[in-house]
Design an enzyme around this catalytic site. Structure first.
Site, PDB file in Angstrom:
ATOM      1  N   ASP A 141      41.044  48.729  38.001  1.00 12.26           N
ATOM      2  CA  ASP A 141      41.420  48.733  39.409  1.00 12.26           C
ATOM      3  C   ASP A 141      42.935  48.803  39.514  1.00 12.26           C
ATOM      4  O   ASP A 141      43.660  48.367  38.617  1.00 12.26           O
ATOM      5  CB  ASP A 141      40.896  47.460  40.093  1.00 12.26           C
ATOM      6  CG  ASP A 141      40.815  47.610  41.595  1.00 12.26           C
ATOM      7  OD1 ASP A 141      39.678  47.628  42.115  1.00 12.26           O
ATOM      8  OD2 ASP A 141      41.878  47.709  42.247  1.00 12.26           O
TER       9      ASP A 141
ATOM     10  N   HIS B  67      44.622  47.065  41.523  1.00  8.88           N
ATOM     11  CA  HIS B  67      45.147  45.798  42.034  1.00  8.88           C
ATOM     12  C   HIS B  67      45.171  44.689  40.989  1.00  8.88           C
ATOM     13  O   HIS B  67      44.634  44.821  39.888  1.00  8.88           O
ATOM     14  CB  HIS B  67      44.306  45.356  43.231  1.00  8.88           C
ATOM     15  CG  HIS B  67      44.290  46.365  44.340  1.00  8.88           C
ATOM     16  ND1 HIS B  67      43.370  47.388  44.395  1.00  8.88           N
ATOM     17  CD2 HIS B  67      45.104  46.530  45.409  1.00  8.88           C
ATOM     18  CE1 HIS B  67      43.602  48.136  45.470  1.00  8.88           C
ATOM     19  NE2 HIS B  67      44.657  47.641  46.096  1.00  8.88           N
TER      20      HIS B  67
ATOM     21  N   SER C 165      46.832  46.605  50.639  1.00  7.12           N
ATOM     22  CA  SER C 165      45.541  46.111  50.161  1.00  7.12           C
ATOM     23  C   SER C 165      45.682  44.933  49.208  1.00  7.12           C
ATOM     24  O   SER C 165      44.728  44.185  49.007  1.00  7.12           O
ATOM     25  CB  SER C 165      44.780  47.240  49.464  1.00  7.12           C
ATOM     26  OG  SER C 165      45.590  47.880  48.493  1.00  7.12           O
TER      27      SER C 165
END
Length: 383
Positions: A191, A193, A290
């Site tokens: 990912d 993040h 995000s």
């Protein structure tokens, strides 16, 4: 090749083609004609073609097979992902600039300063929390690949410019690196993040810097607690660039595992007036991307807990750091209830991404015009 074998090969080819042709006709069986499609201007033909493409029997096979060959033999995925070592994936946005023009970085730095100046003109301090790129924190997993020089310089340029403009922007990279070296995974493998643990490390050290820099404010008025939830599989956003499912998922990186977190006011069941006030008031506003908006990481919760203060989170996903900020500055919420402090979470890679939102560009254009008019009229500041 003998005449017999040539005939057999030709026959086999014809059988395969006819077989696929017959199978592909099945997609017409469940086609439902939609109202309003004009057969004259081609709308109906395009709709039928799209439906046929979606149901073509070897579409998934071809897509999955090509992705498997690219990933296993060449360590490549679709444009947008960089394949690292040991199942680590990185977004191309951290490796290559979003624009060929180096002017974009300088323009975006000036925009960050413009936002800070606007807030400071309103007597609202701002803390810019620059999120180091995953490719910077886990550079060792990139293998023989590395970000281009412009991208390698972003983080240092960002902090240097903020320091020159006397804007709080703490260097939190060493804290993430220290946690990584202690064995804590601070970014997800598949990912873009961070992990909830990485978000907590970042929030803890950011909160320390904020409290030290704005010691005139009250901190620790409200106690927050974080509860651990279910540990589950997490398929990162970068896996979409490796279309191996449904045929070859085992050839790709293993999905991540993360433990959900949630943060709430301690003794939230207490209905005293003081508790209710703590739940509903906030003088700090968190604006970001995000990294702040997705509840999986619980970054706002971790920041609340380490600051000992509630906050309002107006972050948004999918729009970068500038649009959520200008949307907030234009909002009635900001105009009617200006905060005591704005915390701006800003992933470093967006410094090299051009701003495309018309509303955001209009906000900066308007501010530049007002500054020019103010300068011509001899005013010192604008509001």
């Amino acid at each position: 090749m003998t005449a017999t074998s040539r005939k057999m090969t030709a026959c086999l080819f014809i059988v395969i083609v006819l077989g696929l042709g017959v199978l592909s006709l099945r997609s017409f069986g469940d086609y439902g004609l939609q109202d309003g499609l004009d057969p004259v201007n081609g709308e109906l033909a395009r709709d039928v073609e799209s439906h046929y493409d979606d149901g073509f029997p070897v579409r998934d096979l071809g897509t999955n097979l090509w992705a498997a060959i690219n990933y296993t033999l060449f360590k490549e995925g679709r444009p947008g992902v960089t394949v690292g070592e040991q199942g680590w994936l990185f977004t191309d946005e951290e490796i290559y600039p979003g624009s060929e023009s180096a002017v974009v970085v300088e323009t975006n730095l000036s925009r960050v300063v413009a936002v800070a100046d606007y807030l400071r003109a309103e007597d609202i301090p701002v803390a810019v929390l620059v999120v180091p790129a995953k490719a910077r924190v886990y550079a060792g997993q990139l293998g023989d690949q590395e970000p281009v020089p412009l991208m390698k310089s972003l983080y240092g340029r960002f902090l240097d410019r903020m320091a020159a403009e006397r804007i709080l922007a703490p260097d939190l990279m060493p804290d993430l690196a220290e946690a990584r070296d202690r064995g804590n995974q601070v970014f997800l493998r598949t990912d873009t993040h961070w992990t909830p643990e990485g978000a907590d490390v970042f929030a803890r050290n950011a909160a320390g810097e904020i409290k030290a820099s704005f010691d005139g404010q009250s901190w620790g008025d409200t106690q927050f607690v974080t509860a651990l939830g279910e540990t589950r599989t997490h398929e990162g956003d970068l896996l979409t660039y490796l279309p191996l499912e449904p045929l070859f998922p085992s050839l790709g990186p293993e999905p991540d595992r993360l433990t959900e977190r949630s943060t709430a006011v301690e003794d939230a069941g207490d209905t005293s007036a003081q508790s209710l006030f703590a739940e509903t008031s906030a003088d700090i506003v968190l604006v970001g991307t995000s990294y702040s908006a997705n509840p999986l990481w619980d970054f706002p919760g971790a920041l609340k807990r380490h600051l000992g203060r509630d906050l309002i989170n107006v972050s948004d996903e999918g729009h970068g750091p500038f649009r959520p900020m200008t949307d907030y500055l234009k909002s009635d919420e900001f105009q009617d209830n200006p905060p005591e402090l704005v915390v701006w979470e800003f992933p470093e890679r967006y410094l090299a991404q051009p701003v495309t939102s018309e509303g955001t560009l209009a906000w900066f254009d308007r501010r530049e015009n007002l500054l020019a008019q103010s300068s011509e009229q001899g005013h010192q500041t604008i509001h």
